[in-house]
Design a protein around this motif. Sequence first.
Motif, PDB file in Angstrom:
ATOM      1  N   MET A   1      11.876  13.105  21.042  1.00 20.04           N
ATOM      2  CA  MET A   1      12.248  12.627  19.707  1.00 20.04           C
ATOM      3  C   MET A   1      12.405  13.816  18.753  1.00 20.04           C
ATOM      4  N   THR A   2      13.498  13.810  18.005  1.00 17.15           N
ATOM      5  CA  THR A   2      13.765  14.907  17.087  1.00 17.15           C
ATOM      6  C   THR A   2      12.779  14.876  15.926  1.00 17.15           C
ATOM      7  N   GLN A   3      12.222  16.049  15.618  1.00 18.26           N
ATOM      8  CA  GLN A   3      11.296  16.135  14.497  1.00 18.26           C
ATOM      9  C   GLN A   3      12.060  15.996  13.178  1.00 18.26           C
ATOM     10  N   PRO A   4      11.488  15.279  12.208  1.00 17.42           N
ATOM     11  CA  PRO A   4      12.170  15.141  10.919  1.00 17.42           C
ATOM     12  C   PRO A   4      12.236  16.480  10.200  1.00 17.42           C
ATOM     13  N   ARG A   5      13.284  16.648   9.438  1.00 20.03           N
ATOM     14  CA  ARG A   5      13.413  17.867   8.645  1.00 20.03           C
ATOM     15  C   ARG A   5      12.369  17.888   7.528  1.00 20.03           C
ATOM     16  N   ARG A   6      11.963  19.087   7.174  1.00  9.58           N
ATOM     17  CA  ARG A   6      11.076  19.279   6.031  1.00  9.58           C
ATOM     18  C   ARG A   6      11.918  19.661   4.815  1.00  9.58           C
ATOM     19  N   ARG A   7      11.320  19.539   3.634  1.00  8.80           N
ATOM     20  CA  ARG A   7      12.097  19.755   2.406  1.00  8.80           C
ATOM     21  C   ARG A   7      11.508  20.868   1.561  1.00  8.80           C
ATOM     22  N   ILE A   8      12.406  21.711   1.050  1.00 10.59           N
ATOM     23  CA  ILE A   8      12.052  22.797   0.133  1.00 10.59           C
ATOM     24  C   ILE A   8      12.739  22.536  -1.204  1.00 10.59           C
ATOM     25  N   TYR A   9      11.936  22.435  -2.247  1.00 11.58           N
ATOM     26  CA  TYR A   9      12.470  22.445  -3.605  1.00 11.58           C
ATOM     27  C   TYR A   9      12.314  23.875  -4.123  1.00 11.58           C
ATOM     28  N   LEU A  10      13.438  24.513  -4.331  1.00 10.35           N
ATOM     29  CA  LEU A  10      13.477  25.927  -4.710  1.00 10.35           C
ATOM     30  C   LEU A  10      13.930  26.028  -6.161  1.00 10.35           C
ATOM     31  N   MET A  11      13.028  26.448  -7.034  1.00 12.85           N
ATOM     32  CA  MET A  11      13.343  26.546  -8.455  1.00 12.85           C
ATOM     33  C   MET A  11      13.426  27.997  -8.909  1.00 12.85           C
ATOM     34  N   ARG A  12      14.210  28.211  -9.943  1.00 15.04           N
ATOM     35  CA  ARG A  12      14.076  29.429 -10.729  1.00 15.04           C
ATOM     36  C   ARG A  12      13.171  29.109 -11.912  1.00 15.04           C
ATOM     37  N   HIS A  13      12.334  30.050 -12.315  1.00 14.54           N
ATOM     38  CA  HIS A  13      11.499  29.840 -13.493  1.00 14.54           C
ATOM     39  C   HIS A  13      12.358  29.468 -14.687  1.00 14.54           C
ATOM     40  N   ALA A  14      11.761  28.790 -15.642  1.00 13.38           N
ATOM     41  CA  ALA A  14      12.480  28.368 -16.839  1.00 13.38           C
ATOM     42  C   ALA A  14      12.699  29.557 -17.784  1.00 13.38           C
ATOM     43  N   GLN A  15      13.352  29.279 -18.912  1.00 13.11           N
ATOM     44  CA  GLN A  15      13.853  30.332 -19.802  1.00 13.11           C
ATOM     45  C   GLN A  15      12.763  31.248 -20.348  1.00 13.11           C
ATOM     46  N   VAL A  16      13.078  32.536 -20.361  1.00 11.72           N
ATOM     47  CA  VAL A  16      12.242  33.554 -21.000  1.00 11.72           C
ATOM     48  C   VAL A  16      13.165  34.470 -21.812  1.00 11.72           C
ATOM     49  N   ARG A  17      12.571  35.388 -22.567  1.00 13.54           N
ATOM     50  CA  ARG A  17      13.324  36.435 -23.256  1.00 13.54           C
ATOM     51  C   ARG A  17      12.794  37.776 -22.783  1.00 13.54           C
ATOM     52  N   TYR A  18      13.677  38.626 -22.290  1.00 12.08           N
ATOM     53  CA  TYR A  18      13.247  39.874 -21.667  1.00 12.08           C
ATOM     54  C   TYR A  18      13.171  41.062 -22.618  1.00 12.08           C
ATOM     55  N   PHE A  19      13.749  40.967 -23.801  1.00 17.27           N
ATOM     56  CA  PHE A  19      13.858  42.138 -24.671  1.00 17.27           C
ATOM     57  C   PHE A  19      13.160  41.896 -26.001  1.00 17.27           C
TER      58      PHE A  19
ATOM     59  N   LEU B   1       6.573  31.012   5.880  1.00 12.18           N
ATOM     60  CA  LEU B   1       6.479  29.642   5.378  1.00 12.18           C
ATOM     61  C   LEU B   1       7.023  28.654   6.408  1.00 12.18           C
ATOM     62  N   LEU B   2       8.167  28.963   6.985  1.00 12.06           N
ATOM     63  CA  LEU B   2       8.780  28.059   7.959  1.00 12.06           C
ATOM     64  C   LEU B   2       7.941  27.949   9.226  1.00 12.06           C
TER      65      LEU B   2
ATOM     66  N   GLY C   1      15.224  22.145   9.592  1.00  5.66           N
ATOM     67  CA  GLY C   1      14.847  21.520  10.848  1.00  5.66           C
ATOM     68  C   GLY C   1      13.829  22.341  11.611  1.00  5.66           C
ATOM     69  N   ALA C   2      13.378  21.768  12.719  1.00  5.62           N
ATOM     70  CA  ALA C   2      12.342  22.418  13.528  1.00  5.62           C
ATOM     71  C   ALA C   2      12.802  23.762  14.066  1.00  5.62           C
ATOM     72  N   GLY C   3      14.096  23.926  14.280  1.00  5.74           N
ATOM     73  CA  GLY C   3      14.621  25.183  14.782  1.00  5.74           C
ATOM     74  C   GLY C   3      14.978  26.181  13.699  1.00  5.74           C
TER      75      GLY C   3
END
Length: 229
Positions: A1-19, A133-134, A182-184
């Motif tokens: 039986m094929t293993q179900p895929r796992r899920r990654i929610y990949l975010m960029r941090h919210a707004q900042v000011r660098y200068f 991680l994977l 996926g598992a692979g």
Amino acid sequence: MTQPRRRIYLMRHAQVRYFEGVAPEQVVLTDEGRRQAEAAAAALAGVRFDRVLTSGLPRTLETARIVAPGIDPEERPALREIESGDIRGLDAEEVQEMMTAAFRGVVPPETQFLGGETIGALVDRVLPELDALLADPGWDVVLLVLHGAVNRVILSRAIAGGRAFLGGFEQAPGCVNVLDVGAGGEFVVRAVNHTPYDPAHVHAPRETTMEQLWAEYLEARRRRAASDL
């Protein structure tokens, strides 16, 4: 039986000011950044995260704590943003070219980011963290709150495999990318650069984040020049 895929929610941090007189590694979210993170939290309210990973920089920790308040974020310093060189003594025209062209097309690994770290060095520290991680079977859904260039490494791996760096993946502040794996180790890309605070990018600027960064830098440079008069 094929293993179900796992899920990654990949975010960029919210707004900042660098200068604004604070070192880049110490900047925190603006009021608008907190609103962006709260919009992401609302969009992901029904998701149960098994793990939350950040770079450990304040802007990623703050975003993660808003989006996933019930989970202690893990810190992975190797996932910090690409490191720039010292641009303070450069002419404005040179800085403009470096900033606006930083993430254009397929970026060669020897390319330095604003005279600092190379794309290849960034890839070399990000991909082992992704592979680790994977390789961990102990999670099904994970939230990663990281940075624009770091996210491009991960998205490029998901799309092209290997060590490609595809600069055209725009990463707006507080955006959410959705990847299934996926598992692979094969990826399915579900969403890229989704901004819950503006889902259809109706109000989004046409400039890239690096072009916006150049405008912020130029304004800060003008303010410093005026204060020296």
